[in-house]
Design an enzyme around this catalytic site. Structure first.
Site, short mmCIF file in Angstrom:
data_model
loop_
_atom_site.label_atom_id
_atom_site.label_comp_id
_atom_site.label_asym_id
_atom_site.label_seq_id
_atom_site.Cartn_x
_atom_site.Cartn_y
_atom_site.Cartn_z
N ARG A 40 114.27 76.72 126.42
CA ARG A 40 113.74 75.74 125.47
C ARG A 40 113.03 75.60 124.25
NH1 ARG A 40 114.78 71.94 124.55
NH2 ARG A 40 114.13 70.32 125.27
N ASP A 76 123.87 69.10 134.15
CA ASP A 76 123.32 67.11 134.00
C ASP A 76 123.96 66.67 134.64
OD1 ASP A 76 120.43 65.83 133.01
OD2 ASP A 76 122.15 64.81 132.68
O1 CP3 Z 1 118.23 70.11 140.34
C1 CP3 Z 1 118.63 70.74 139.18
O2 CP3 Z 1 116.88 72.41 138.97
C2 CP3 Z 1 118.94 70.77 138.35
C3 CP3 Z 1 119.90 70.45 137.21
C4 CP3 Z 1 119.18 68.37 136.70
C5 CP3 Z 1 119.22 68.29 135.94
N1 CP3 Z 1 119.62 66.75 136.11
C6 CP3 Z 1 118.50 69.00 134.70
C7 CP3 Z 1 118.19 68.32 133.24
C8 CP3 Z 1 120.28 67.81 137.94
C9 CP3 Z 1 120.33 67.97 139.29
C10 CP3 Z 1 119.50 66.89 137.16
C11 CP3 Z 1 119.81 65.60 137.51
C12 CP3 Z 1 120.16 64.31 136.84
N2 CP3 Z 1 119.71 64.06 135.11
C13 CP3 Z 1 119.62 62.85 137.65
C14 CP3 Z 1 119.79 62.47 138.63
C15 CP3 Z 1 118.20 63.11 139.65
C16 CP3 Z 1 117.25 62.58 139.42
O3 CP3 Z 1 116.04 62.91 138.49
O4 CP3 Z 1 117.18 60.88 139.28
C17 CP3 Z 1 119.52 61.78 136.14
C18 CP3 Z 1 119.03 60.31 136.57
C19 CP3 Z 1 119.48 62.74 134.67
C20 CP3 Z 1 119.49 62.12 133.50
C21 CP3 Z 1 118.56 63.21 133.50
N3 CP3 Z 1 118.20 64.42 132.65
C22 CP3 Z 1 117.42 62.12 132.28
C23 CP3 Z 1 116.48 60.90 132.34
C24 CP3 Z 1 116.57 63.06 131.61
C25 CP3 Z 1 115.54 63.40 130.86
C26 CP3 Z 1 114.27 63.13 131.80
C27 CP3 Z 1 113.74 64.32 132.28
O5 CP3 Z 1 113.65 63.60 133.70
O6 CP3 Z 1 113.32 65.09 131.75
C28 CP3 Z 1 117.49 64.39 132.07
C29 CP3 Z 1 117.00 65.56 131.35
C30 CP3 Z 1 117.23 67.08 131.66
N4 CP3 Z 1 118.05 67.07 133.08
C31 CP3 Z 1 116.28 68.07 132.15
C32 CP3 Z 1 116.55 69.08 133.08
C33 CP3 Z 1 116.24 70.36 132.92
C34 CP3 Z 1 114.99 68.00 131.44
C35 CP3 Z 1 116.29 68.61 129.24
C36 CP3 Z 1 114.47 69.44 128.95
O7 CP3 Z 1 114.67 70.36 128.83
O8 CP3 Z 1 114.01 68.17 128.32
#
Ligand code: CP3
Length: 346
Positions: A40, A76
């Protein structure tokens, strides 16, 4: 091929007996891994998602290291919104930001339909590449947000604590709400079925925030749409239906669909499973904060959950929500190892 050749995670999804309880972690392909954090520093999050070689690498990071029983594709839930005409950004600290949230009926009607293979080809390419690497050793989970959870990000323009805009649209203009939910449902169906065609053998529908609704609003405004998704999903693969804070809507989530219901830690697993009935599987439900330590407590909490599951076929061990970025990797290994050891021959 004998039963023993079918991965235990797949057998558990079908409520078949397994030698031990399978385990994976929501958000296992993410920030708690040092290698992910280092990637990242080189690439923005959306670039990681949209570059199949990188998404493949991130998907596989936790597999060898943690000993989990399933992989989940690195992507995502918000990705399908972009081809619908939404401008999406992941900002430091604030999480997702939607620059053009639809706020009127005309804007909702303008949202485009998607063809997932054409509009999100990078996800399908990553799935194919991961499957080539895994060679069937462990199953790959595909996933999507559920229409309600997607609608909440869309309407609020990002994350929210009170869901006021979402609930306002729902209650003040129900017909516009249903148009939006139909459009999102069509996108979700296209997205999930494309993932299955690419090689995902299980899918999870994340309705992370559905638990903020009253049971009657869930019933009227969400359930019919989620039910349509499970009906139109490729019937070949098991589906996991997940929400947090869902104690008030458990039975309705089951009615909507899913072979396995995913729960968080705010309800005891035995109480939830009793209410759901034993004709569905259950996934969960360790509080992610338990993984902050110490190891003895991780092990005792794992033992407690396994005890509540009573060795019944159809339990998939997981956290109640995503793994916290602060979690030490060795604590996750402690958890996975404890699930396997303590559930053997139960
Ligand atoms: O599970 C896994 O490892 C697979 C990848 C995955 C991501 N997001 C990668 C991600 C999955 C299954 C998700 C699902 C997701 N994304 C949800 C549903 C699950 C939950 O947590 O309720 C939701 C609501 C999201 C939306 C989302 N994406 C948010 C709110 C955020 C920011 C806050 C956070 O938790 O980081 C993301 C970013 C995100 N999605 C990251 C990752 C690895 C972090 C990004 C970074 O590296 O900064």
């Amino acid at each position: 091929m004998t039963v023993k050749d079918i991965p235990i995670f797949l057998r558990a999804c079908k409520r078949e007996p397994t030698e031990y309880t399978p385990v994976w972690l929501m958000r296992q392909a993410g920030r708690f891994l040092a290698e992910y954090r280092s990637l990242r520093r080189q690439y923005p999050f959306l670039i990681l998602c949209k570059t199949p070689e990188l998404a493949t690498k991130v998907t596989l990071l936790p597999i060898e290291r943690l000993g989990v029983d399933a992989a989940i594709i690195f992507a995502d839930i918000l990705l399908p919104l972009e081809p619908m005409g939404i401008s999406l950004e992941f900002t430091k600290g604030e999480g997702p930001v939607i620059h053009n949230p639809p706020r009127s009926r005309a804007e909702v009607e303008r949202l485009r339909g998607i063809e997932a293979e054409e509009d999100l080809p990078f996800v399908m390419e990553a799935i194919k590449a991961v499957c080539r690497e895994l060679k069937g050793r462990i199953p790959l989970i595909g996933f999507s947000g559920a229409p309600f959870t997607l609608a909440s990000y869309l309407i609020e323009g990002g994350g929210t604590k009170d869901f006021v805009r979402t609930k306002s649209l729902m209650l003040q203009d129900p017909s516009c709400w249903h148009i939006l939910m139909e459009k999102l449902s069509a996108a979700v169906i296209s997205y999930l079925n494309a993932q299955v065609r690419a090689g995902a053998v299980v899918v999870q529908l994340f309705d992370s925030w559905a638990g903020i609704l009253s049971p009657r609003d869930y019933e009227e405004f969400v359930l019919p749409h989620s039910r349509r998704i499970f009906h139109e999903l490729s019937s070949k693969v098991p589906a996991i239906h997940f929400a947090t804070g869902a104690a008030g809507i458990l039975e309705q989530m089951k009615t909507a669909g899913g072979d396995v219901i995913g729960i968080d830690w705010r309800i005891d697993l035995d109480a939830a499973w009793r209410r759901l009935g034993y004709d569905v599987g259950i996934q969960g439900n360790l509080d992610p904060a338990a993984l902050l330590g110490p190891p003895e407590r991780i092990e005792s909490r794992v033992a407690e959950i396994l005890h509540r599951a009573e060795g019944r076929p159809g339990h998939i061990f997981n956290l109640g929500h995503g793994v916290l970025p602060q979690t030490p990797e060795e604590n996750v290994i402690t958890m996975v190892e404890a699930v396997h050891r303590l559930s053997k021959d139960k």
